[in-house]
Design a protein around this motif. Structure first.
Motif, PDB file in Angstrom:
ATOM      1  N   TRP A  43       0.838  -1.202   0.000  1.00 60.23           N
ATOM      2  CA  TRP A  43       0.000   0.000   0.000  1.00 60.23           C
ATOM      3  C   TRP A  43       0.876   1.257   0.000  1.00 60.23           C
ATOM      4  O   TRP A  43       0.643   2.206  -0.743  1.00 60.23           O
ATOM      5  CB  TRP A  43      -0.933  -0.032   1.208  1.00 60.23           C
ATOM      6  CG  TRP A  43      -1.906   1.087   1.317  1.00 60.23           C
ATOM      7  CD1 TRP A  43      -2.372   1.900   0.317  1.00 60.23           C
ATOM      8  CD2 TRP A  43      -2.545   1.532   2.507  1.00 60.23           C
ATOM      9  NE1 TRP A  43      -3.270   2.810   0.818  1.00 60.23           N
ATOM     10  CE2 TRP A  43      -3.400   2.611   2.156  1.00 60.23           C
ATOM     11  CE3 TRP A  43      -2.500   1.131   3.830  1.00 60.23           C
ATOM     12  CZ2 TRP A  43      -4.177   3.277   3.083  1.00 60.23           C
ATOM     13  CZ3 TRP A  43      -3.287   1.790   4.756  1.00 60.23           C
ATOM     14  CH2 TRP A  43      -4.113   2.844   4.386  1.00 60.23           C
ATOM     15  N   LEU A  47       1.094   4.060  -3.040  1.00 63.67           N
ATOM     16  CA  LEU A  47       0.926   5.509  -2.865  1.00 63.67           C
ATOM     17  C   LEU A  47       2.164   6.260  -3.356  1.00 63.67           C
ATOM     18  O   LEU A  47       2.058   7.319  -3.978  1.00 63.67           O
ATOM     19  CB  LEU A  47       0.662   5.838  -1.389  1.00 63.67           C
ATOM     20  CG  LEU A  47      -0.707   5.458  -0.835  1.00 63.67           C
ATOM     21  CD1 LEU A  47      -0.743   5.663   0.676  1.00 63.67           C
ATOM     22  CD2 LEU A  47      -1.812   6.234  -1.520  1.00 63.67           C
ATOM     23  N   LEU A  56      -1.001  11.273   3.016  1.00 71.82           N
ATOM     24  CA  LEU A  56      -1.608   9.953   2.835  1.00 71.82           C
ATOM     25  C   LEU A  56      -0.676   8.826   3.255  1.00 71.82           C
ATOM     26  O   LEU A  56      -1.118   7.710   3.495  1.00 71.82           O
ATOM     27  CB  LEU A  56      -2.038   9.752   1.391  1.00 71.82           C
ATOM     28  CG  LEU A  56      -3.219  10.594   0.920  1.00 71.82           C
ATOM     29  CD1 LEU A  56      -3.511  10.326  -0.538  1.00 71.82           C
ATOM     30  CD2 LEU A  56      -4.439  10.315   1.775  1.00 71.82           C
ATOM     31  N   LEU A 102     -11.216   3.428   6.989  1.00 72.96           N
ATOM     32  CA  LEU A 102     -11.188   3.253   5.539  1.00 72.96           C
ATOM     33  C   LEU A 102     -12.536   2.789   5.001  1.00 72.96           C
ATOM     34  O   LEU A 102     -12.925   3.173   3.894  1.00 72.96           O
ATOM     35  CB  LEU A 102     -10.074   2.277   5.143  1.00 72.96           C
ATOM     36  CG  LEU A 102      -8.666   2.832   5.268  1.00 72.96           C
ATOM     37  CD1 LEU A 102      -7.633   1.746   5.015  1.00 72.96           C
ATOM     38  CD2 LEU A 102      -8.448   3.994   4.322  1.00 72.96           C
ATOM     39  N   TYR A 111     -12.355   6.283  -1.558  1.00 73.29           N
ATOM     40  CA  TYR A 111     -11.393   5.178  -1.571  1.00 73.29           C
ATOM     41  C   TYR A 111     -10.333   5.322  -2.649  1.00 73.29           C
ATOM     42  O   TYR A 111      -9.230   4.830  -2.502  1.00 73.29           O
ATOM     43  CB  TYR A 111     -12.114   3.821  -1.690  1.00 73.29           C
ATOM     44  CG  TYR A 111     -12.851   3.600  -2.977  1.00 73.29           C
ATOM     45  CD1 TYR A 111     -12.236   2.985  -4.058  1.00 73.29           C
ATOM     46  CD2 TYR A 111     -14.164   4.006  -3.117  1.00 73.29           C
ATOM     47  CE1 TYR A 111     -12.905   2.765  -5.236  1.00 73.29           C
ATOM     48  CE2 TYR A 111     -14.850   3.801  -4.278  1.00 73.29           C
ATOM     49  CZ  TYR A 111     -14.226   3.179  -5.343  1.00 73.29           C
ATOM     50  OH  TYR A 111     -14.894   2.982  -6.499  1.00 73.29           O
ATOM     51  N   PHE A 114      -7.130   6.888  -1.254  1.00 72.98           N
ATOM     52  CA  PHE A 114      -6.224   6.016  -0.498  1.00 72.98           C
ATOM     53  C   PHE A 114      -5.706   4.847  -1.325  1.00 72.98           C
ATOM     54  O   PHE A 114      -4.680   4.269  -0.997  1.00 72.98           O
ATOM     55  CB  PHE A 114      -6.928   5.490   0.755  1.00 72.98           C
ATOM     56  CG  PHE A 114      -7.213   6.563   1.755  1.00 72.98           C
ATOM     57  CD1 PHE A 114      -6.222   6.990   2.626  1.00 72.98           C
ATOM     58  CD2 PHE A 114      -8.455   7.183   1.814  1.00 72.98           C
ATOM     59  CE1 PHE A 114      -6.465   7.993   3.537  1.00 72.98           C
ATOM     60  CE2 PHE A 114      -8.713   8.188   2.726  1.00 72.98           C
ATOM     61  CZ  PHE A 114      -7.714   8.595   3.588  1.00 72.98           C
TER      62      PHE A 114
END
Length: 168
Positions: A43, A47, A56, A102, A111, A114
Motif C-alpha cells: 500500500w 501511494l 496519505l 477506511l 477510496y 487512499f
C-alpha cells in the motif's frame, strides 16, 4: 558419550522443546503480522509510485512501523518465561481502527484517494470493502487469540502443561 553427557544433552533437548512449544503459541500472530506487514508495504509503495500527497503516507507508514515492532516483540517471545504481547495487542487494535476508518471513507466515495490504482466503480468499492472487513475480522481473531494466550486458556498451553506433567 558418557552417561552424564547424555543426561545433559537430553535435558537441553527437553528445555529446547518446551521453549519452542511456548514460542509456537504465537505462530498465528507471527504469520498474520507478516502478512499485514507486506500488505501495508505494498500500500505504501502504491501511494509512493502514484505520487500521492505526503499526508496519505501516514496510515501505511504507521501500520508498517507497528507491524515491525510487533514482529520484534514476537521474536523476543522465544523464551519459556513469556510476558504479555502488548505491542501486538496495540497493533491489531490499530488495524481495526484504520480499517473502520477506511470503510467509512470508502462508503463516502474517497477510496480512490487512499487506493489510487483503483478506478471509481462499484466493483472496486466492493473489493475495498471486502478486504477491509477481512482485515477487521482477522484482527478480531488475532486479538481473541492473544487474549486466550494471556489468560492461559489456549490449546497449546494445555498441551505444554500435559507435556510438563508427563516428564516430571
Amino acid at each position: 558419550m558418557q552417561e552424564a553427557e547424555k543426561k545433559d544433552l537430553e535435558a537441553r533437548r527437553r528445555e529446547s522443546a518446551i521453549t519452542n512449544m511456548y514460542y509456537n503459541r504465537y505462530l498465528v500472530v507471527r504469520y498474520a503480522t507478516a502478512l499485514l506487514l507486506f500488505i501495508n508495504l505494498y500500500w505504501f509503495l502504491m501511494l509512493f509510485t502514484e505520487g500521492a500527497p505526503l499526508y496519505l503516507f501516514i496510515l501505511p507508514l504507521s501500520l508498517l512501523i507497528g507491524a515491525a515492532l510487533t514482529m520484534w516483540e514476537m521474536a523476543l517471545m522465544n523464551t519459556r518465561d513469556q510476558r504479555e504481547a502488548k505491542m501486538a495487542t496495540i497493533f491489531y487494535k490499530m488495524i481495526i481502527v484504520v480499517n473502520v476508518l477506511l470503510v467509512l471513507l470508502s462508503v463516502l466515495g474517497h477510496y480512490t484517494t487512499f487506493f489510487p490504482l483503483l478506478k471509481q466503480s462499484l466493483s472496486s468499492l466492493l473489493a475495498v470493502l471486502i478486504l477491509q472487513l477481512c482485515g477487521i475480522l482477522l484482527s478480531i481473531g488475532i486479538l481473541s487469540r492473544l487474549r486466550q494466550i494471556r489468560c492461559k486458556s489456549d490449546k497449546q498451553y494445555k498441551r505444554i502443561q500435559t507435556y510438563l506433567a508427563s516428564i516430571t
